[in-house]
Design a protein around this motif. Structure first.
Motif, mmCIF file in Angstrom:
data_model
loop_
_atom_site.group_PDB
_atom_site.id
_atom_site.type_symbol
_atom_site.label_atom_id
_atom_site.label_comp_id
_atom_site.label_asym_id
_atom_site.label_seq_id
_atom_site.Cartn_x
_atom_site.Cartn_y
_atom_site.Cartn_z
ATOM 1 N N UNK A 101 65.792 11.745 -4.021
ATOM 2 C CA UNK A 101 64.949 10.383 -4.035
ATOM 3 C C UNK A 101 65.460 9.567 -3.087
ATOM 4 N N UNK A 102 64.209 8.872 -2.464
ATOM 5 C CA UNK A 102 64.501 7.788 -1.329
ATOM 6 C C UNK A 102 64.237 8.649 0.031
ATOM 7 N N UNK A 103 63.696 7.772 0.946
ATOM 8 C CA UNK A 103 63.390 8.501 2.095
ATOM 9 C C UNK A 103 64.842 8.240 3.249
ATOM 10 N N UNK A 104 65.089 9.302 3.845
ATOM 11 C CA UNK A 104 66.229 9.057 4.907
ATOM 12 C C UNK A 104 65.797 8.122 6.113
ATOM 13 N N UNK A 105 66.657 7.071 6.760
ATOM 14 C CA UNK A 105 66.465 6.596 7.779
ATOM 15 C C UNK A 105 66.339 7.712 8.997
ATOM 16 N N UNK A 106 65.744 7.195 10.010
ATOM 17 C CA UNK A 106 65.656 8.207 11.300
ATOM 18 C C UNK A 106 67.211 8.750 11.688
ATOM 19 N N UNK A 107 68.289 7.963 11.337
ATOM 20 C CA UNK A 107 69.407 8.174 12.085
ATOM 21 C C UNK A 107 70.077 9.141 11.062
ATOM 22 N N UNK A 108 69.755 9.477 9.764
ATOM 23 C CA UNK A 108 70.264 10.423 8.997
ATOM 24 C C UNK A 108 69.489 11.622 8.916
ATOM 25 N N UNK A 109 68.738 11.925 10.030
ATOM 26 C CA UNK A 109 67.975 13.113 9.938
ATOM 27 C C UNK A 109 68.965 14.277 9.830
ATOM 28 N N UNK A 110 68.528 15.315 8.994
ATOM 29 C CA UNK A 110 69.358 16.408 8.649
ATOM 30 C C UNK A 110 69.695 17.311 9.584
ATOM 31 N N UNK A 111 70.856 17.546 10.020
ATOM 32 C CA UNK A 111 71.318 18.552 11.041
ATOM 33 C C UNK A 111 72.248 19.594 10.266
ATOM 34 N N UNK A 112 72.151 20.942 10.745
ATOM 35 C CA UNK A 112 72.759 21.867 10.197
ATOM 36 C C UNK A 112 74.261 21.554 9.854
ATOM 37 N N UNK A 113 74.878 20.984 10.791
ATOM 38 C CA UNK A 113 76.418 20.501 10.580
ATOM 39 C C UNK A 113 76.596 19.278 11.104
ATOM 40 N N UNK A 114 77.922 18.769 10.999
ATOM 41 C CA UNK A 114 78.206 17.599 11.531
ATOM 42 C C UNK A 114 78.427 16.606 10.113
ATOM 43 N N UNK A 115 78.788 15.439 10.444
ATOM 44 C CA UNK A 115 79.428 14.445 9.275
ATOM 45 C C UNK A 115 78.092 14.099 8.437
ATOM 46 N N UNK A 116 76.968 13.802 8.796
ATOM 47 C CA UNK A 116 75.994 13.476 8.120
ATOM 48 C C UNK A 116 75.268 14.458 7.166
ATOM 49 N N UNK A 117 75.671 15.746 7.635
ATOM 50 C CA UNK A 117 75.241 17.052 6.741
ATOM 51 C C UNK A 117 76.364 17.263 5.736
ATOM 52 N N UNK A 118 77.602 16.563 6.122
ATOM 53 C CA UNK A 118 78.589 16.885 5.112
ATOM 54 C C UNK A 118 78.751 15.796 3.899
ATOM 55 N N UNK A 119 77.839 14.820 3.926
ATOM 56 C CA UNK A 119 77.870 13.876 2.935
ATOM 57 C C UNK A 119 76.593 14.000 2.121
ATOM 58 N N UNK A 120 76.569 13.944 0.822
ATOM 59 C CA UNK A 120 75.129 13.920 0.058
ATOM 60 C C UNK A 120 74.881 12.376 -0.056
ATOM 61 N N UNK A 121 73.421 12.022 0.202
ATOM 62 C CA UNK A 121 73.057 10.854 0.259
ATOM 63 C C UNK A 121 71.797 10.689 -0.617
ATOM 64 N N UNK A 122 71.941 9.500 -1.194
ATOM 65 C CA UNK A 122 70.512 9.274 -2.269
ATOM 66 C C UNK A 122 70.236 8.065 -1.820
ATOM 67 N N UNK A 123 69.249 7.469 -0.936
ATOM 68 C CA UNK A 123 68.898 6.339 -0.537
ATOM 69 C C UNK A 123 68.024 5.735 -1.642
ATOM 70 N N UNK A 124 68.214 4.357 -1.927
ATOM 71 C CA UNK A 124 67.029 3.583 -2.738
ATOM 72 C C UNK A 124 66.024 3.224 -1.932
ATOM 73 N N UNK A 125 64.810 2.790 -2.564
ATOM 74 C CA UNK A 125 63.659 2.544 -1.742
ATOM 75 C C UNK A 125 63.921 1.346 -1.185
#
Length: 278
Positions: free
Chosen positions: A128-152
């Protein structure tokens, strides 16, 4: 995906995994994991069950490299009602992160609770919710190791070449709030449950990214510190970050984040930012 953010490497020593890689450089860690590691050291240093860690302030002296870290702690100001403890993180013989935490005495009799604002928006479903550009999915790294659910959000995500006016070329925009629920997909250390404050620092350092006011493709906005105050310990795995960022024309920013768990608000985080065009 790695099994944890760090692997133990002897007393006070840890080796970071690829899960700690931050969004600005593949050679540097995101601020969340080393901050959480330092908090763990604070809490294990001369613990006192009569006190709780209510406030932590972290200064990031330089980029924390991927690799081996050592952490040491000391008591700065002992006390029965309040005590100040400090942890220093080193890499390659250099101090890279300083942490100070205030331990506050637990009351003997109940204290009335006063809650910081309204109840948070409920945890949305997966995807649910769109990821900001800085949270673009990467195969590894911190941002890929956290589950994110953005609100509108009404915030615009700028695209490269959007022609964002230079500082001072237009009337200032008003800071707006963007919100996201977050929980780590892996533990800080293998087979160990992180404390509430360590779990909070692991994700609260992302407030400046959640509340990003400028496009990461055109600007850097790197936090040089993070301070977290928790009137109460959060419960459960999920933490809601409601973040907004204000920026001055001379390149200093301030990210402010309200923190909530699924039962309600539990604290605040603040980050000072270095802001500059790429």
């Amino acid at each position: 995906m790695d099994s944890a953010f760090y692997e133990p490497a002897g007393p006070g020593s840890y080796v970071s995994t690829t899960a700690t890689i931050g969004p600005w450089s593949r050679d540097a860690q995101h601020g969340g994991p080393p901050s959480a590691l330092a908090v763990r050291e604070l809490e294990q240093h001369e613990p006192d069950e009569r006190q709780r860690l209510g406030r932590v302030a972290i200064d990031i002296l330089r980029p924390v490299p991927i690799g081996k870290l050592s952490v040491r702690a000391r008591t700065v100001r002992p006390g029965r009602r309040v005590a100040l403890v400090e942890a220093i993180v080193e890499a390659d013989g250099q101090e890279v992160l300083h942490t100070r935490g205030w331990r506050i005495e637990r009351p003997v009799t109940p204290v009335p609770q006063i809650v910081d604002g309204a109840s948070p928006a409920p945890l949305p479903p997966t995807g649910y919710g769109a990821l900001p550009l800085i949270f673009r999915r990467e195969p590894e790294g911190y941002l890929a190791s956290i589950e994110w659910r953005f609100l509108p959000s009404d915030l615009d995500d700028f695209s490269p070449g959007s022609g964002t006016p230079a500082a001072g070329a237009q009337s200032p925009r008003t800071a707006q709030v963007r919100a996201a629920w977050a929980r780590p997909a892996i533990p800080l250390l293998p087979g160990e449950d992180a404390s509430p404050m360590a779990r909070t620092l692991l994700v609260a350092d992302s407030g400046s990214g959640v509340g990003a006011a400028l496009p990461a493709t055109e600007f850097i906005f790197i936090n040089i510190d993070v301070t977290v105050a928790l009137p109460r310990d959060p419960v459960g795995e999920w933490l809601l970050l409601e973040a907004e960022t204000s920026i001055g024309a001379e390149g200093t920013g301030l990210a402010m984040t309200r923190l909530s768990d699924e039962t309600g608000p539990c604290g605040r985080a603040w980050q000072t930012l270095l802001v500059a065009p790429r």
